[in-house]
Design a protein around this motif. Structure first.
Motif, PDB file in Angstrom:
ATOM      1  N   TRP A   1     -11.246  70.031  23.077  1.00 59.65           N
ATOM      2  CA  TRP A   1     -11.905  69.876  21.780  1.00 59.65           C
ATOM      3  C   TRP A   1     -13.022  68.856  21.904  1.00 59.65           C
ATOM      4  CZ3 TRP A   1      -8.162  69.926  16.964  1.00 59.65           C
ATOM      5  CH2 TRP A   1      -7.608  71.219  16.850  1.00 59.65           C
ATOM      6  N   ASP A   2     -14.147  69.175  21.288  1.00 59.20           N
ATOM      7  CA  ASP A   2     -15.318  68.318  21.361  1.00 59.20           C
ATOM      8  C   ASP A   2     -15.641  67.739  19.989  1.00 59.20           C
ATOM      9  OD1 ASP A   2     -17.073  70.349  19.973  1.00 59.20           O
ATOM     10  OD2 ASP A   2     -16.574  71.493  21.771  1.00 59.20           O
ATOM     11  N   ARG A   3     -16.845  67.242  19.841  1.00 58.97           N
ATOM     12  CA  ARG A   3     -17.262  66.556  18.616  1.00 58.97           C
ATOM     13  C   ARG A   3     -17.133  67.441  17.377  1.00 58.97           C
ATOM     14  NH1 ARG A   3     -19.961  61.949  17.926  1.00 58.97           N
ATOM     15  NH2 ARG A   3     -21.235  61.612  16.075  1.00 58.97           N
ATOM     16  N   ARG A   4     -17.298  68.729  17.537  1.00 58.87           N
ATOM     17  CA  ARG A   4     -17.257  69.639  16.394  1.00 58.87           C
ATOM     18  C   ARG A   4     -15.887  69.685  15.732  1.00 58.87           C
ATOM     19  NH1 ARG A   4     -19.346  74.821  19.530  1.00 58.87           N
ATOM     20  NH2 ARG A   4     -17.916  73.865  21.025  1.00 58.87           N
ATOM     21  N   PHE A   5     -14.834  69.300  16.469  1.00 60.11           N
ATOM     22  CA  PHE A   5     -13.477  69.342  15.925  1.00 60.11           C
ATOM     23  C   PHE A   5     -13.084  68.034  15.237  1.00 60.11           C
ATOM     24  CE2 PHE A   5     -13.618  72.608  19.110  1.00 60.11           C
ATOM     25  CZ  PHE A   5     -12.809  73.618  18.628  1.00 60.11           C
ATOM     26  N   CYS A   6     -13.937  67.019  15.331  1.00 62.51           N
ATOM     27  CA  CYS A   6     -13.649  65.722  14.713  1.00 62.51           C
ATOM     28  C   CYS A   6     -14.039  65.728  13.240  1.00 62.51           C
ATOM     29  CB  CYS A   6     -14.421  64.611  15.426  1.00 62.51           C
ATOM     30  SG  CYS A   6     -13.992  64.369  17.162  1.00 62.51           S
ATOM     31  N   ASP A   7     -13.438  64.820  12.495  1.00 59.28           N
ATOM     32  CA  ASP A   7     -13.873  64.553  11.129  1.00 59.28           C
ATOM     33  C   ASP A   7     -14.976  63.506  11.236  1.00 59.28           C
ATOM     34  OD1 ASP A   7     -14.199  64.221   8.453  1.00 59.28           O
ATOM     35  OD2 ASP A   7     -12.250  63.295   8.076  1.00 59.28           O
ATOM     36  N   ILE A   8     -16.205  63.879  10.897  1.00 62.98           N
ATOM     37  CA  ILE A   8     -17.365  63.015  11.111  1.00 62.98           C
ATOM     38  C   ILE A   8     -17.841  62.446   9.781  1.00 62.98           C
ATOM     39  CG2 ILE A   8     -19.712  62.886  12.020  1.00 62.98           C
ATOM     40  CD1 ILE A   8     -19.047  65.233  13.830  1.00 62.98           C
ATOM     41  N   GLU A   9     -17.889  61.125   9.697  1.00 64.46           N
ATOM     42  CA  GLU A   9     -18.353  60.456   8.485  1.00 64.46           C
ATOM     43  C   GLU A   9     -19.848  60.164   8.628  1.00 64.46           C
ATOM     44  OE1 GLU A   9     -15.884  57.061   7.896  1.00 64.46           O
ATOM     45  OE2 GLU A   9     -14.027  58.227   7.791  1.00 64.46           O
ATOM     46  N   GLY A  10     -20.650  61.167   8.400  1.00 59.23           N
ATOM     47  CA  GLY A  10     -22.091  61.039   8.576  1.00 59.23           C
ATOM     48  C   GLY A  10     -22.649  62.288   9.226  1.00 59.23           C
ATOM     49  N   GLU A  11     -23.838  62.161   9.792  1.00 57.36           N
ATOM     50  CA  GLU A  11     -24.490  63.303  10.414  1.00 57.36           C
ATOM     51  C   GLU A  11     -23.935  63.556  11.811  1.00 57.36           C
ATOM     52  OE1 GLU A  11     -28.723  63.788  10.073  1.00 57.36           O
ATOM     53  OE2 GLU A  11     -28.855  62.229   8.556  1.00 57.36           O
ATOM     54  N   TYR A  12     -23.940  64.805  12.199  1.00 53.09           N
ATOM     55  CA  TYR A  12     -23.377  65.199  13.488  1.00 53.09           C
ATOM     56  C   TYR A  12     -24.116  64.543  14.646  1.00 53.09           C
ATOM     57  CZ  TYR A  12     -21.699  68.189  17.287  1.00 53.09           C
ATOM     58  OH  TYR A  12     -21.136  68.645  18.452  1.00 53.09           O
ATOM     59  N   PHE A  13     -25.441  64.533  14.610  1.00 50.27           N
ATOM     60  CA  PHE A  13     -26.235  64.003  15.713  1.00 50.27           C
ATOM     61  C   PHE A  13     -26.552  62.519  15.558  1.00 50.27           C
ATOM     62  CE2 PHE A  13     -27.288  68.559  16.226  1.00 50.27           C
ATOM     63  CZ  PHE A  13     -26.922  68.695  17.554  1.00 50.27           C
ATOM     64  N   ALA A  14     -25.846  61.831  14.658  1.00 47.25           N
ATOM     65  CA  ALA A  14     -26.017  60.391  14.506  1.00 47.25           C
ATOM     66  C   ALA A  14     -24.822  59.671  15.107  1.00 47.25           C
ATOM     67  CB  ALA A  14     -26.168  60.030  13.029  1.00 47.25           C
ATOM     68  N   LYS A  15     -24.964  58.364  15.279  1.00 42.62           N
ATOM     69  CA  LYS A  15     -23.854  57.547  15.767  1.00 42.62           C
ATOM     70  C   LYS A  15     -22.881  57.308  14.612  1.00 42.62           C
ATOM     71  CE  LYS A  15     -24.893  56.561  20.109  1.00 42.62           C
ATOM     72  NZ  LYS A  15     -23.972  56.794  21.239  1.00 42.62           N
ATOM     73  N   SER A  16     -22.292  58.368  14.146  1.00 43.31           N
ATOM     74  CA  SER A  16     -21.400  58.315  12.992  1.00 43.31           C
ATOM     75  C   SER A  16     -19.966  58.036  13.436  1.00 43.31           C
ATOM     76  CB  SER A  16     -21.444  59.641  12.226  1.00 43.31           C
ATOM     77  OG  SER A  16     -22.767  59.979  11.873  1.00 43.31           O
ATOM     78  N   ARG A  17     -19.175  57.501  12.511  1.00 50.83           N
ATOM     79  CA  ARG A  17     -17.762  57.274  12.796  1.00 50.83           C
ATOM     80  C   ARG A  17     -17.050  58.619  12.866  1.00 50.83           C
ATOM     81  NH1 ARG A  17     -12.980  56.415   9.545  1.00 50.83           N
ATOM     82  NH2 ARG A  17     -11.432  55.197  10.689  1.00 50.83           N
TER      83      ARG A  17
END
Length: 287
Positions: free
Chosen positions: A145-161
């Motif tokens: 699983w990569d970044r797409r499977f995470c819960d991202i608090e912000g934009e995908y291509f940003a240094k988001s939590r």
């Protein structure tokens, strides 16, 4: 004799002569990403993987999960946990170092657990780390699983939590459920899970190994916090690797596999044998 005095107030508008602060020019996200790609300071990740086409199909992770006989799931982070990746270099590939004793740990892991990787990195970066530093063991993993499977608090291509919610594994979450499923414009139906195994993994039989407490905050009891791997070249006076976290982790999990019948579930072992206490008190030596 009283005389009246009048005060004359003159307002002079010299705003045109004062220096004016210029409003920062708006830079759209697409332009910011181009600036990042050219080495300019930018808070955005470099979307170097726009042509990613889910190459995971070539390794048959779904088939591995369907045929896996192990009942306990080991979820592994990559950068900072199993490997170290250096900063990006212009027109050069990034340096990468496996954590000491990585092969020894991975061999034990795939022999005794169902193993998956879950990283907040972009998929092409994960593929690069797997092929260069986790081969051939990564071919036995049940999921990646990569970044797409995470819960991202912000934009995908940003240094988001980013947050790794284990409930997504338990509830059959697939890439089609992610708001970022088509972020690379190449979505072709890849799911990232085996539908036949839905419900096989539970909160009771899953552990996640990660160097970030914030990413695993939703299921703290299932988290084994491993100290971040930051200095790959550091050694002891005798020349041996200074970092032995993976050896300790292997010995810790061996305590469970050797006495599995004593614990109704893997989570019971984690609760009765706190990892940090074990890690701080045990001295291990490589064979």
């Amino acid at each position: 004799m009283l005389t009246s005095q009048r005060l004359l107030i003159v307002f002079i508008d010299n705003s045109s002569t004062l220096p004016q602060k210029k409003r920062p020019k708006y830079t759209p996200p697409c332009k910011r990403r181009k600036l990042a790609a050219n080495g300019r300071k930018c808070v955005y990740l470099v979307p170097q993987d726009r042509v990613w086409k889910d190459e995971w199909f070539h390794i048959k992770f779904e088939e591995n999960e369907r045929n896996c006989a192990h009942k306990e799931l080991l979820v592994l982070d990559l950068n900072g946990t199993l490997v170290w990746r250096g900063p990006r270099k212009k027109n050069k590939s990034r340096d990468g170092y496996p954590r000491p004793f990585l092969n020894e740990f991975l061999k034990f892991a795939v022999d005794n657990f169902a193993v998956m990787v879950w990283s907040s990195a972009q998929p092409a970066s994960i593929a690069d780390m797997l092929n260069k530093m986790l081969s051939p063991y990564h071919k036995q993993f049940i999921r990646v699983w990569d970044r797409r499977f995470c819960d991202i608090e912000g934009e995908y291509f940003a240094k988001s939590r980013t947050v790794k919610d284990l409930e997504r594994i338990f509830n059959g979450f697939s890439l089609a459920d992610s708001p970022n499923f088509n972020v690379y414009g190449t979505y072709n139906g890849y799911t990232g899970m085996c539908s036949d195994a839905k419900g096989k993994w539970t909160i009771e039989n899953t552990v996640i190994v990660d160097d970030s407490a914030s990413k695993t905050a939703l299921q703290k009891d299932n988290h084994i916090f491993i100290s971040p791997f930051k200095d790959p070249l550091r050694t002891n006076p005798d020349g041996s690797p200074a970092d032995n976290q993976l050896l300790k982790l292997k010995e810790y999990l061996e305590g469970y596999t050797a006495h599995k019948e004593q614990y109704p579930a893997l989570l019971d072992y984690l609760k009765t044998h706190p990892w940090l206490e074990f890690c701080n008190s045990v001295q291990v030596h490589s064979e």
